[in-house]
Design an enzyme around this catalytic site. Structure first.
Site, mmCIF file in Angstrom:
data_model
loop_
_atom_site.group_PDB
_atom_site.id
_atom_site.type_symbol
_atom_site.label_atom_id
_atom_site.label_comp_id
_atom_site.label_asym_id
_atom_site.label_seq_id
_atom_site.Cartn_x
_atom_site.Cartn_y
_atom_site.Cartn_z
ATOM 1 N N LYS A 193 0.833 -1.205 0.000
ATOM 2 C CA LYS A 193 0.000 0.000 0.000
ATOM 3 C C LYS A 193 0.865 1.252 0.000
ATOM 4 O O LYS A 193 0.652 2.167 -0.793
ATOM 5 C CB LYS A 193 -0.902 -0.028 1.239
ATOM 6 N N ARG A 202 -3.457 3.157 8.419
ATOM 7 C CA ARG A 202 -3.702 1.998 7.560
ATOM 8 C C ARG A 202 -2.527 1.029 7.622
ATOM 9 O O ARG A 202 -1.389 1.427 7.444
ATOM 10 C CB ARG A 202 -3.888 2.451 6.110
ATOM 11 N N GLY A 225 -8.712 -8.073 4.554
ATOM 12 C CA GLY A 225 -9.485 -8.195 5.775
ATOM 13 C C GLY A 225 -8.686 -8.599 6.998
ATOM 14 O O GLY A 225 -9.235 -8.777 8.072
ATOM 15 N N MET A 274 -6.059 -6.932 8.427
ATOM 16 C CA MET A 274 -5.666 -5.817 9.276
ATOM 17 C C MET A 274 -6.753 -4.754 9.191
ATOM 18 O O MET A 274 -7.380 -4.596 8.164
ATOM 19 C CB MET A 274 -4.370 -5.202 8.759
ATOM 20 N N ARG A 309 -3.110 -1.555 -6.666
ATOM 21 C CA ARG A 309 -2.246 -2.739 -6.559
ATOM 22 C C ARG A 309 -2.660 -3.713 -7.664
ATOM 23 O O ARG A 309 -3.720 -3.561 -8.265
ATOM 24 C CB ARG A 309 -2.392 -3.399 -5.195
ATOM 25 N N HIS A 314 -15.607 -9.621 1.401
ATOM 26 C CA HIS A 314 -14.587 -10.557 1.883
ATOM 27 C C HIS A 314 -14.716 -11.917 1.207
ATOM 28 O O HIS A 314 -13.749 -12.484 0.700
ATOM 29 C CB HIS A 314 -14.722 -10.692 3.406
ATOM 30 N N SER A 348 18.073 -39.433 -11.164
ATOM 31 C CA SER A 348 16.798 -38.770 -10.942
ATOM 32 C C SER A 348 16.618 -38.650 -9.442
ATOM 33 O O SER A 348 16.658 -39.651 -8.727
ATOM 34 C CB SER A 348 15.664 -39.586 -11.555
ATOM 35 N N CYS A 387 12.026 -36.512 -9.735
ATOM 36 C CA CYS A 387 10.747 -37.162 -9.966
ATOM 37 C C CYS A 387 9.913 -37.262 -8.689
ATOM 38 O O CYS A 387 8.906 -37.931 -8.649
ATOM 39 C CB CYS A 387 10.947 -38.546 -10.572
ATOM 40 N N TYR A 409 15.658 -31.636 -16.079
ATOM 41 C CA TYR A 409 14.205 -31.671 -16.208
ATOM 42 C C TYR A 409 13.538 -31.873 -14.854
ATOM 43 O O TYR A 409 14.189 -32.297 -13.890
ATOM 44 C CB TYR A 409 13.764 -32.788 -17.174
HETATM 45 P P1 ADP Z 1 -7.593 -2.418 3.417
HETATM 46 O O1 ADP Z 1 -6.173 -2.808 3.433
HETATM 47 O O2 ADP Z 1 -8.452 -3.293 4.239
HETATM 48 O O3 ADP Z 1 -8.092 -2.196 2.025
HETATM 49 P P2 ADP Z 1 -7.306 0.410 3.640
HETATM 50 O O4 ADP Z 1 -6.208 0.952 4.464
HETATM 51 O O5 ADP Z 1 -7.124 0.452 2.188
HETATM 52 O O6 ADP Z 1 -7.659 -1.021 4.169
HETATM 53 O O7 ADP Z 1 -8.569 1.248 4.034
HETATM 54 C C1 ADP Z 1 -9.846 0.836 3.705
HETATM 55 C C2 ADP Z 1 -10.615 1.976 3.159
HETATM 56 O O8 ADP Z 1 -10.592 3.072 4.054
HETATM 57 C C3 ADP Z 1 -10.081 2.557 1.873
HETATM 58 O O9 ADP Z 1 -10.503 1.848 0.766
HETATM 59 C C4 ADP Z 1 -10.691 3.913 1.894
HETATM 60 O O10 ADP Z 1 -12.006 3.866 1.399
HETATM 61 C C5 ADP Z 1 -10.715 4.258 3.337
HETATM 62 N N1 ADP Z 1 -9.600 5.157 3.639
HETATM 63 C C6 ADP Z 1 -8.361 4.849 4.030
HETATM 64 N N2 ADP Z 1 -7.619 5.957 4.172
HETATM 65 C C7 ADP Z 1 -8.408 6.984 3.845
HETATM 66 C C8 ADP Z 1 -8.211 8.389 3.764
HETATM 67 N N3 ADP Z 1 -7.039 8.958 4.056
HETATM 68 N N4 ADP Z 1 -9.248 9.130 3.376
HETATM 69 C C9 ADP Z 1 -10.426 8.572 3.078
HETATM 70 N N5 ADP Z 1 -10.679 7.273 3.122
HETATM 71 C C10 ADP Z 1 -9.676 6.478 3.509
HETATM 72 MG MG MG Z 2 -7.576 -0.954 0.769
#
Ligand code: ADP
Ligand code: MG
Ligand code: MG
Length: 923
Positions: free
Chosen positions: A47, A117, A126, A128, A361, A479, A810, A877, A897
């Protein structure tokens, strides 16, 4: 980052604590410039690297900073404390961010709000939790209201913050908050969250604060700097929560890489109807089709879209409501795809019609989508064939071989409902309503469909074992959908007509009730759900391979074949198959195997009507009787070999002489004892009883304490040379017959379990003598090789001597692993799981080669063998021959191989190409 590098950070931390200047731990992004970039995933996490890269590209990204993954390791090394110097570095970056944002953390008039984040190198959906709107407190929320003139928005933000902070940082169960939220919604007659007005939201905030007071024992923290520290540490702690650990175990992600923490200025999708938040993909992650794909919600924040609390709208609709932002989003995401040369998965927020990018990503995708995207992108000239080969995860090809429903059978049952087609594939099984139950039933040999209102990360173990996942709420990016696709599990989500009662273990749909254990089937490509059991049908690829479908009629096969044909151009190693019988060999050839790396002859002994003859051979107490039985077996083996050779169209076929301990061909001792006792009890005597008794006596005689270390492999050939003789004759006769028919053959006769060169010399002499005799008798000369399996550590360590006799090696990595570790393959299950949980072993060494130990032995074997015989042909093998990360290792040590089971041949072709490309670049 390697373990060593992680160790180094500890030293760095010490220095940082002292001098404070030595090392950078925090990376800024904002105002068109970033300290990091896309190549810094190890340090910044996926990220953080993406945010930096987008910032550098001039895209609208809210400013912020990333605390590196090294700090996560330091946090754990320092007993969950952050050294003061790093704290200061973070403070400096807060100041920088305040400047960029034009707002101040903790200010009452103009508060800076941030998100905190998590983000590791590999995305863990999901796993973290993100905290939004951090920086709010009782005073700042009023300031935010004054500044924006939007009290509803201010208090909506505050209640979200308290809930997220409360559950993630203070570890208060979410239910406690949801309960209060529901109560306020009910009292004010609101249907949707967005129906709540400022007054109601003030009430929510008031109630939330008393929840915190009650459950946390203290009032909600009001100091934003304190909030920030607590949130940061909670992210680090979440790295080691049970869900995260389980996820990493399933996906082989090491623990020591740690997570980064991103602190980023908030932008708001919840200010009203001109604001929105959403997620999307540049192409369909389910089918790979080139269509803009995603979902959004007006007047919402963050997780609302994926959590299933409101049903999001398809992204096309955004064009109607916020056309300018939509157009910009399309432009940016198209650019991102070109830039990254891969399908992107992105997150965005629109604040009062202004677009902000929050994440990008490489999108997770199904195996179908992976192949479609890769081949499409080459056709679009976005990437080269080489890049396409590198783009597809070899394991994902397995999904393309998975069965679908027989259309005729499927038609017979009417669909009871339809959900969103989140992950393709046919799933049929018994309904279960909890992940634990799924695991329990699967362990009993049942096939289950996991039915949930919505899945949560805690369900992951159940999702892993289920045939498919079916949910009632949530969108294509929920999820269940994301994880389902990643696991290659058929999934249908958001089937809103299902009224699921998880506690009562049942659901109702259209007046019908389905209980735990009832059969449910669904098609993950169409989204149709049916009640009952439906037989499945081989995949399209398999139909083509089996010649029941014209390849021209299968677009999927064309792409699959294209990708593998490209792979073949880039790989150095050959791909063979482990196949014992002609039909397996044919399948392997059709999948692209060029040669048999292991033909186990003992499997032929189990064929129809053969076991009595094999038993006769084993029971014989003299050579003459044994030879008579072997003479009976000879034509059968010869016909098998003939078939296997023919199926390989002149490619090399490695045939292993008999390997397992003989007792495996005899009835179980206990069974025989029961039979004898029963016959004796009837008082009858006679032939049957005598035979059973004789059999029992022989079984007892053959009984061994450690059969896997016992009388097997080359040891059988040495003690019963007539077996080696018969097998050689059968092989050479079959080869001669084909040669006479004008078909090319290349037999390689392989002696198993050799640890001493003299063992091999003994057997080789027999093989050569019998081969010579046979060829003379047939009047045909054919070329054949005699080699050995290297699977006993002594064999590898004396490979220079063994290579004096062996014309090829082998590596039998199954036995080699067993003998190197001293782990019995049949008993390892009892402790392996615990070893993995305690991190004594990261991976199952029988599935993926243990590079440090078994790998070192293989490397030594290769070097010693080639010292004696530079042109020695060497392959593998064992099971590892079809495992991508092991294949990578075999490329490094220079094997000629790999040999994999027929169904894994496509995976091996692609993995071998990737290994060749990686090794050329890297090593
Ligand atoms: P995950 O890894 O679970 O996707 P994120 O860190 O991407 O978690 O955060 C989830 C959501 O939170 C993002 O998709 C976004 O919608 C919202 N978010 C995160 N940071 C910001 C921010 N600075 N401003 C507005 N929304 C945010
Ligand atoms: Mg995200
Ligand atoms: Mg073996």
């Amino acid at each position: 980052m390697s373990k060593k590098a992680a160790g180094k950070t500890a030293g760095g931390a010490g220095k940082a604590g002292g001098a404070g200047r030595s090392k950078k731990y925090v990376y800024f992004f904002g105002d068109g410039k970033a300290d990091g970039n896309r190549n810094m995933k190890d340090l910044l996490g996926g990220k953080g690297a993406g945010l930096a890269e987008m910032t550098n590209a001039g895209l609208p990204v809210p400013p912020g900073f990333t605390i590196s993954t090294e700090v996560c390791n330091i946090y754990y090394e320092e007993k969950q404390k952050i050294p003061a110097a790093i704290d200061r570095e973070i403070d400096d970056h807060v100041k920088k961010l305040e400047k960029a944002a034009g707002a101040t953390l903790g200010s009452t008039d103009n508060p800076l709000l941030v998100s905190v984040r998590s983000g590791a190198k590999f995305s863990m959906p999901g796993m973290m939790d993100t905290i939004l709107n951090l920086g709010l407190n009782d005073a700042a929320v009023e300031g935010l209201k004054r500044r924006t003139g939007n009290g509803r928005f201010a208090f909506d933000s505050y209640r979200r913050f308290i809930q997220m902070f409360g559950s993630v940082v203070l570890e208060i169960p979410k239910d406690a908050f949801e309960h209060e939220f529901g109560a306020v919604k009910k009292a004010s007659g609101a249907k949707l969250d967005t129906d709540l007005d400022e007054k109601a939201l003030r009430d929510v905030v008031f109630r939330y604060k008393s929840v915190v007071q009650k459950k946390f024992g203290k009032s909600f923290p009001q100091d934003p700097r304190e909030q920030l520290k607590m949130a940061r540490d909670a992210v680090f702690r979440s790295w080691m929560n049970a869900r995260a650990i389980e996820y990493r175990r399933i996906y082989d992600i090491p623990d020591h890489i740690g997570t980064a923490v991103n602190v980023q200025m908030m932008v708001f999708g919840n200010t009203g109807d001109r604001s929105a938040t959403g997620v999307g993909f540049t192409r369909s992650p389910a089918t790979g089709a080139k269509e803009f794909y995603g979902e959004f919600l007006i007047n919402a924040q963050g997780e609302d879209v994926v959590s299933g609390v409101r049903t999001p709208q398809p992204i096309r609709e955004l064009e109607k409501v916020l056309p300018k932002a939509y157009k910009q989003l399309r432009e940016i995401t198209t650019r991102l795809e070109k830039h990254y040369k891969d399908m992107q998965d992105f997150e965005f927020t629109i604040q009062d019609e202004r677009l902000f990018m929050l994440q990008t990503r490489s999108g997770k995708r199904t195996g179908f989508a992976a192949v479609v995207v890769a081949t499409d992108m080459v056709a679009e000239k976005l990437i080269t064939p080489k890049e396409a080969v590198l783009l597809v995860d070899p394991e994902s090809l397995n999904q393309l071989l998975a069965p679908g429903f027989d259309p005729d059978e499927w038609q017979k049952i009417p669909a009871v409902t339809r959900g969103l087609p989140a992950s393709p594939g046919a799933a049929s099984g018994q309904a279960v309503f909890s992940a634990d139950r799924a695991v329990e039933w699967v362990n009993q040999g049942k096939q289950v469909i996991l039915v949930r209102r919505e899945t949560v990360p805690d369900d992951i173990h159940g999702m892993f074992v289920a045939q498919g996942i079916l949910t009632a709420t949530g969108g294509m990016t929920s999820h269940a959908a994301v994880v389902g696709r990643q696991m290659g599990k058929p999934s249908v989500v958001g089937a809103g007509e299902l009224e699921i009662n998880e506690a009562a273990k049942q659901f109702n749909v259209k007046g019908q009730s389905v209980k735990e254990g009832d059969f449910v089937s669904f098609d993950g490509l169409s989204g149709e759900v049916k009640l009952g059991r439906v037989a499945s049908k081989p995949s399209e690829i398999l139909q083509v391979v089996n010649k029941t479908l014209d390849p021209k009629k299968s677009d999927l096969f064309r792409r699959f074949n294209q990708l593998l044909t490209w792979s073949d151009k880039f790989r150095r190693m050959g791909i063979r198959a482990n196949a014992d019988l002609p039909d397996q060999a044919e399948l392997a050839y059709a999948f692209g195997a060029r040669g048999i790396g292991l033909c186990r002859t003992e499997h032929m002994f189990f064929g129809e009507g053969r076991i009595p003859i094999v038993q006769k051979m084993i029971l014989a107490d003299n050579e003459k009787d044994r030879r008579r039985a072997l003479d009976e077996l000879l034509p059968m083996q010869r016909d098998d070999f003939y078939g296997v050779f023919k199926a390989m169209h002149g490619e090399a076929v490695t045939i292993r002489t008999i390997d397992p301990p003989l007792h495996e061909f005899l009835p179980k001792r206990e069974d025989l004892m029961v039979d004898v006792a029963r016959l004796e009890a009837t008082g009858k005597t006679g032939r049957q009883l005598d035979e059973k008794k004789k059999l029992l006596a022989r079984v007892e005689q053959l009984h061994e304490f450690n059969p896997m270390l016992g009388h097997r492999g080359v040891r059988l050939g040495i003690t019963y040379p007539e077996i080696t003789e018969m097998q050689t004759r059968a092989i050479i006769e079959a080869a001669c017959r084909l040669a006479k028919e004008g078909v090319k053959v290349m037999p390689e006769i392989m002696i198993p379990l050799v640890g001493l060169v003299k063992e091999l010399r003994d057997q080789k002499a027999i093989v050569n003598r019998v081969a010579e005799q046979t060829m003379n008798a047939q009047g045909v000369k054919i070329k054949y090789l005699v080699g050995t399996m290297i699977e006993v550590p002594r064999g590898a360590m004396t490979a220079d001597q063994i290579a004096e006799e062996a014309q090829f090696f082998s590596f039998g990595t199954n036995d080699l692993t067993q003998l190197t570790f001293g782990f019995s393959r049949d008993d390892v299950g009892k402790f392996l799981r615990i070893y993995q949980e305690r991190k004594i072993l990261e991976r199952d060494p029988f599935a993926s080669i243990d590079v440090d130990g078994v790998g070192a032995i293989v490397r030594t074997g290769v070097q010693l063998g080639r010292k004696t015989r530079p042109d020695l042909k060497i392959g593998v093998c064992g099971e590892h021959g079809g495992d991508p990360s092991s294949i990578h290792f075999f490329e490094q040590v220079g094997l000629d191989y790999v040999s994999a089971s027929p169904y894994r041949v496509p995976v091996a072709r692609l993995a071998a190409a990737q290994a060749a490309l990686a090794v050329k670049v890297g090593d």
